[in-house]
Design a protein around this motif. Structure first.
Motif, PDB file in Angstrom:
ATOM      1  N   GLY A  39       0.821  -1.210   0.000  1.00 28.59           N
ATOM      2  CA  GLY A  39       0.000   0.000   0.000  1.00 28.59           C
ATOM      3  C   GLY A  39       0.851   1.255   0.000  1.00 28.59           C
ATOM      4  O   GLY A  39       0.556   2.232  -0.713  1.00 28.59           O
ATOM      5  N   THR A  40       1.929   1.259   0.806  1.00 28.10           N
ATOM      6  CA  THR A  40       2.839   2.413   0.827  1.00 28.10           C
ATOM      7  C   THR A  40       3.503   2.613  -0.531  1.00 28.10           C
ATOM      8  O   THR A  40       3.652   3.751  -1.021  1.00 28.10           O
ATOM      9  N   ALA A  41       3.912   1.509  -1.153  1.00 26.24           N
ATOM     10  CA  ALA A  41       4.559   1.605  -2.462  1.00 26.24           C
ATOM     11  C   ALA A  41       3.593   2.129  -3.517  1.00 26.24           C
ATOM     12  O   ALA A  41       3.983   2.884  -4.427  1.00 26.24           O
ATOM     13  N   VAL A  42       2.316   1.745  -3.441  1.00 29.31           N
ATOM     14  CA  VAL A  42       1.335   2.222  -4.418  1.00 29.31           C
ATOM     15  C   VAL A  42       1.177   3.741  -4.313  1.00 29.31           C
ATOM     16  O   VAL A  42       1.077   4.450  -5.344  1.00 29.31           O
ATOM     17  N   ASP A 101      -5.550   0.281  -9.831  1.00 31.58           N
ATOM     18  CA  ASP A 101      -6.643  -0.526  -9.289  1.00 31.58           C
ATOM     19  C   ASP A 101      -6.017  -1.543  -8.322  1.00 31.58           C
ATOM     20  O   ASP A 101      -5.335  -2.474  -8.749  1.00 31.58           O
ATOM     21  N   VAL A 102      -6.259  -1.345  -7.037  1.00 31.14           N
ATOM     22  CA  VAL A 102      -5.539  -2.099  -6.010  1.00 31.14           C
ATOM     23  C   VAL A 102      -6.514  -2.914  -5.170  1.00 31.14           C
ATOM     24  O   VAL A 102      -7.535  -2.388  -4.699  1.00 31.14           O
ATOM     25  N   THR A 103      -6.197  -4.193  -4.994  1.00 29.59           N
ATOM     26  CA  THR A 103      -6.922  -5.084  -4.081  1.00 29.59           C
ATOM     27  C   THR A 103      -5.886  -5.862  -3.274  1.00 29.59           C
ATOM     28  O   THR A 103      -5.097  -6.637  -3.842  1.00 29.59           O
ATOM     29  N   LEU A 104      -5.887  -5.664  -1.960  1.00 31.66           N
ATOM     30  CA  LEU A 104      -4.847  -6.265  -1.117  1.00 31.66           C
ATOM     31  C   LEU A 104      -5.484  -7.096  -0.010  1.00 31.66           C
ATOM     32  O   LEU A 104      -6.475  -6.672   0.600  1.00 31.66           O
ATOM     33  N   PHE A 110       8.454 -12.748   6.403  1.00 31.71           N
ATOM     34  CA  PHE A 110       9.619 -12.461   7.244  1.00 31.71           C
ATOM     35  C   PHE A 110      10.727 -11.956   6.340  1.00 31.71           C
ATOM     36  O   PHE A 110      11.174 -12.670   5.424  1.00 31.71           O
ATOM     37  N   GLY A 111      11.178 -10.711   6.577  1.00 32.37           N
ATOM     38  CA  GLY A 111      12.214 -10.196   5.698  1.00 32.37           C
ATOM     39  C   GLY A 111      12.593  -8.769   6.002  1.00 32.37           C
ATOM     40  O   GLY A 111      12.349  -8.236   7.083  1.00 32.37           O
ATOM     41  N   ASP A 112      13.192  -8.147   4.993  1.00 31.78           N
ATOM     42  CA  ASP A 112      13.719  -6.789   5.070  1.00 31.78           C
ATOM     43  C   ASP A 112      12.698  -5.846   4.446  1.00 31.78           C
ATOM     44  O   ASP A 112      12.415  -5.929   3.244  1.00 31.78           O
ATOM     45  N   ALA A 113      12.132  -4.954   5.246  1.00 31.72           N
ATOM     46  CA  ALA A 113      11.080  -4.068   4.758  1.00 31.72           C
ATOM     47  C   ALA A 113      11.586  -3.173   3.634  1.00 31.72           C
ATOM     48  O   ALA A 113      10.877  -2.942   2.633  1.00 31.72           O
ATOM     49  N   ARG A 163      11.313  -1.664  -1.982  1.00 30.31           N
ATOM     50  CA  ARG A 163      12.022  -1.271  -3.206  1.00 30.31           C
ATOM     51  C   ARG A 163      11.632  -2.191  -4.368  1.00 30.31           C
ATOM     52  O   ARG A 163      11.430  -1.731  -5.502  1.00 30.31           O
ATOM     53  N   ALA A 164      11.470  -3.481  -4.091  1.00 31.72           N
ATOM     54  CA  ALA A 164      11.136  -4.425  -5.153  1.00 31.72           C
ATOM     55  C   ALA A 164       9.739  -4.167  -5.717  1.00 31.72           C
ATOM     56  O   ALA A 164       9.552  -4.078  -6.945  1.00 31.72           O
ATOM     57  N   VAL A 165       8.732  -4.029  -4.844  1.00 36.47           N
ATOM     58  CA  VAL A 165       7.368  -3.822  -5.357  1.00 36.47           C
ATOM     59  C   VAL A 165       7.229  -2.443  -5.996  1.00 36.47           C
ATOM     60  O   VAL A 165       6.469  -2.267  -6.966  1.00 36.47           O
ATOM     61  N   LEU A 166       7.975  -1.448  -5.477  1.00 38.32           N
ATOM     62  CA  LEU A 166       7.934  -0.134  -6.099  1.00 38.32           C
ATOM     63  C   LEU A 166       8.515  -0.182  -7.512  1.00 38.32           C
ATOM     64  O   LEU A 166       8.017   0.501  -8.429  1.00 38.32           O
ATOM     65  N   ASN A 167       9.545  -0.982  -7.718  1.00 36.96           N
ATOM     66  CA  ASN A 167      10.093  -1.131  -9.061  1.00 36.96           C
ATOM     67  C   ASN A 167       9.065  -1.755  -9.999  1.00 36.96           C
ATOM     68  O   ASN A 167       8.964  -1.378 -11.182  1.00 36.96           O
ATOM     69  N   LEU A 168       8.314  -2.736  -9.502  1.00 38.31           N
ATOM     70  CA  LEU A 168       7.264  -3.338 -10.331  1.00 38.31           C
ATOM     71  C   LEU A 168       6.211  -2.292 -10.709  1.00 38.31           C
ATOM     72  O   LEU A 168       5.760  -2.219 -11.872  1.00 38.31           O
ATOM     73  N   LEU A 169       5.809  -1.497  -9.735  1.00 36.85           N
ATOM     74  CA  LEU A 169       4.787  -0.480  -9.996  1.00 36.85           C
ATOM     75  C   LEU A 169       5.305   0.610 -10.929  1.00 36.85           C
ATOM     76  O   LEU A 169       4.583   1.067 -11.835  1.00 36.85           O
TER      77      LEU A 169
END
Length: 491
Positions: free
Chosen positions: A352-355, A368-371, A377-380, A385-391
Motif C-alpha cells: 500500500g505504501t509503495a502504491v 486498481d488495487v486489491t490487497l 519475514f524479511g527486510d522491509a 524497493r522491489a514492489v515499487l520497481n514493479l509499480l
C-alpha cells in the motif's frame, strides 16, 4: 620498620629455581612441538601411544611371568622341605649329610638351625644356606614358617624356606632348605630380552605405520594447502580431486564449494563492473557535452534563454538518471549478502505504501488495487524497493489514462499494465541486469529495476516471473512465502 608513616613495599618472593627451570623446559618443548609439521606430530603421537602400549604390555607380561615362576618355585620348595621331614626314617641331622641332589634338585643347600642360631650342616661354610633372623625365629618357636630371598657371601641369590624340625623334644630346631634362583633368573632374563626385541620391532612397525597413516590420511590436507596457496598466488580457482567419503573428503568438497562460490561472486562482480561502466558511459558523455555547450555559450549572446533552460533541464535529468543508476548499482552490490536481520512484516501494508509513491510518480495512470493481508519475514526496505520497481515499470509502460491492476492474494503479488507488453524474445532476459528491450532504449531507466526485484525475491525465498496480461500489456508476478514457512536463519 616504618619511616614517615610509610612501610617499605615487600618485593615478590623469587620463584624457586627448579620451578623456573621446569617451566622454561616445558615452554621449550611446546615451541619445538609447535614447529613440527602436522604429519610429523601425528606420526610421533601414534608411535608414542603404540610404544607406551607395547612397553606396558611387555612389562605386565614380564611381571606376571615372574610372579608365576616364583610362586611355582616357592610351592615346590616348601613341598620338598615338608616331604623330607615327613619321611618316617629321615632324621634331619642325617638328611643334611646326604650329597647334593639326593632329595632335591641341584643347587640345593640344607641345614639344621638351633635355637641359639648355630647352623649344622655337613658342608663347609661356603656351601651352607643363608641363615638369618627369620630362620632363628622358627627355631625358637616364635614363627611357624619363613620364606625369603637371600644372597650368599659370593652374591648368589637363593630362596630360603625354614620349618620346625623337632620331634617332640628339646632342643628346638629349624630345618632350612635353600635353592638357587639362577635358573628362574636366567629364564626371566631371556623373557625380558625377547620382550625387548619384540617391543622394539613393534615400536618400529608402529612408527612406520604412523608415518604411513599420517602421509595417507593427511594427503587431502596437503592438497587443500597446495590448492589454497595456488589460489593465493595465481588467482586460479582450480578445484581439487576428491576421493572417498570420509571427513577429509567432506572438507575437500566444502573447499571446492567455496571456490565455486568465490568464482561465482567474482564473475558477478566482473559483470556488474563491466555493465556499470558501459551504462555509465552514455549519461556521463551526454552530461559532459551539455556542460561544454554551456561553458562555450557563457558570455555569448548566441544562446537564448530558452536554449539555456533546455540544456539545464537536460543536465538535471541526466544527473537524476545517473543518481538512480548509482543507487541501483549500490543495491545490486548487496547480492553477496545472503543473510540479513529481518522481522515479520505485513506485505499488504508495504504494498500500500509503495502504491502511494507510485501514484505520485505516475499521476496520469490509474491504479486498481486489491490487497489481502499476508505476513512475510524479511527486510522491509528491500521488499518495498522491489514492489515499487514493479509499480514504476507498469506506470512507465501504461499510456496516459491507462490502468495498472495490483493484486495481493495468498502471497502472490500481480502487477498488470495496459502497455504494449513484452516480446517473446525478451521474456527470458527481462530480469537480467542492464537488459533493455528494443522499445525501451529511448525511455528513462537503468535496466536494473527488475533485476533488483528478482534479487529481493530470491533472498526472501520467493520468485518473480513475467508474462502477458489477459487484456494486453505485461503481467509481472511476485511470490513470497508466509513467515511461518521460513526458517529465520535461512535469511
Amino acid at each position: 620498620m616504618r619511616q614517615n608513616g610509610f612501610s617499605p613495599e615487600k618485593s615478590p618472593a623469587p620463584e624457586p629455581g627448579h620451578r623456573r627451570h621446569r617451566r622454561a623446559a616445558g615452554q621449550a618443548v611446546q615451541r619445538t612441538w609447535g614447529r613440527l609439521t602436522l604429519r610429523v606430530r601425528v606420526a610421533a603421537f601414534i608411535s608414542l601411544v603404540v610404544g607406551l602400549t607395547v612397553a606396558s604390555t611387555s612389562l605386565a607380561v614380564w611381571l606376571t611371568a615372574r610372579v608365576q615362576y616364583y610362586d611355582n618355585f616357592d610351592d615346590t620348595l616348601v613341598g620338598r622341605a615338608r616331604a623330607l621331614l615327613q619321611t618316617p626314617a629321615a632324621d634331619p641331622t642325617q638328611v643334611v649329610r646326604f650329597p647334593e641332589g639326593t632329595f632335591a634338585a641341584a643347587g640345593t643347600r640344607l641345614a639344621i638351625v638351633y635355637a641359639d642360631g648355630t647352623p649344622f650342616s655337613s658342608k663347609g661354610p661356603d656351601d651352607q644356606p643363608p641363615v638369618g633372623q627369620p630362620e632363628i625365629a622358627v627355631a625358637l618357636g616364635a614363627s611357624d614358617f619363613s620364606l625369603r630371598t637371600a644372597r650368599t657371601i659370593d652374591g648368589e641369590q637363593f630362596r630360603v624356606v625354614a620349618i620346625p624340625s623337632e620331634r617332640g623334644s628339646e632342643p628346638r630346631t629349624a630345618f632350612v632348605l635353600a635353592q638357587t634362583t639362577r635358573d628362574i633368573d636366567r629364564t626371566l632374563r631371556s623373557l625380558a630380552t625377547a620382550l625387548l626385541v619384540i617391543g622394539g620391532v613393534g615400536i618400529g612397525l608402529a612408527a612406520y605405520a604412523g608415518v604411513y597413516v599420517a602421509r595417507q590420511g593427511l594427503r587431502p590436507v596437503s592438497q587443500l594447502t597446495e590448492a589454497a596457496e595456488h589460489v593465493a598466488r595465481t588467482g586460479d580457482l582450480r578445484r581439487i580431486e576428491i576421493h572417498g567419503n570420509d571427513e577429509l573428503a567432506r572438507l575437500g568438497s566444502s573447499f571446492n564449494e567455496m571456490l565455486t562460490a568465490v568464482e561465482r561472486s567474482r564473475e558477478l562482480q566482473r559483470r556488474l563492473v563491466g555493465d556499470a561502466g558501459h551504462e555509465l558511459r552514455t549519461p556521463l558523455t551526454s552530461l559532459r557535452t551539455n556542460l561544454d555547450l554551456l561553458a562555450q555559450a557563457e558570455g555569448r549572446a548566441g544562446l537564448s534563454d530558452q536554449d539555456r533552460s533546455e540544456l539545464l533541464d537536460d543536465v538535471r535529468a541526466q544527473v537524476e538518471e545517473l543518481t538512480g543508476l548509482v543507487g541501483d548499482l549500490v543495491e545490486l552490490s548487496r547480492d553477496d549478502v545472503d543473510r540479513f536481520e529481518g522481522r515479520e512484516l505485513d506485505m499488504a501494508e508495504i504494498l500500500g505504501t509503495a502504491v502511494e509513491r507510485a501514484r505520485r510518480r505516475a499521476p496520469t495512470v490509474e491504479f486498481d488495487v486489491t490487497l489481502r493481508p499476508w505476513t512475510v519475514f524479511g527486510d522491509a526496505r528491500a521488499l518495498e524497493r522491489a514492489v515499487l520497481n514493479l509499480l514504476d515499470n507498469a506506470g512507465k509502460w501504461s499510456p496516459p489514462g491507462g490502468t495498472v491492476t495490483v493484486r495481493l492474494t495468498d502471497g502472490v503479488i500481480t502487477v498488470a499494465d495496459q502497455g504494449p507488453g513484452i516480446a517473446d524474445e525478451d521474456l527470458p532476459f527481462i530480469f537480467d541486469r542492464f537488459y533493455r528491450a528494443e522499445e525501451s532504449r529511448n525511455m528513462p531507466g537503468s535496466g536494473l529495476g527488475l533485476a533488483i526485484v528478482r534479487q529481493a525475491a530470491e533472498r526472501h525465498g520467493g520468485s518473480v516471473t513475467a508474462d502477458r496480461a489477459p487484456g494486453g500489456g505485461a503481467l509481472l508476478t511476485l511470490r513470497l512465502p508466509h513467515s511461518s514457512s521460513v526458517t529465520h536463519t535461512e535469511l
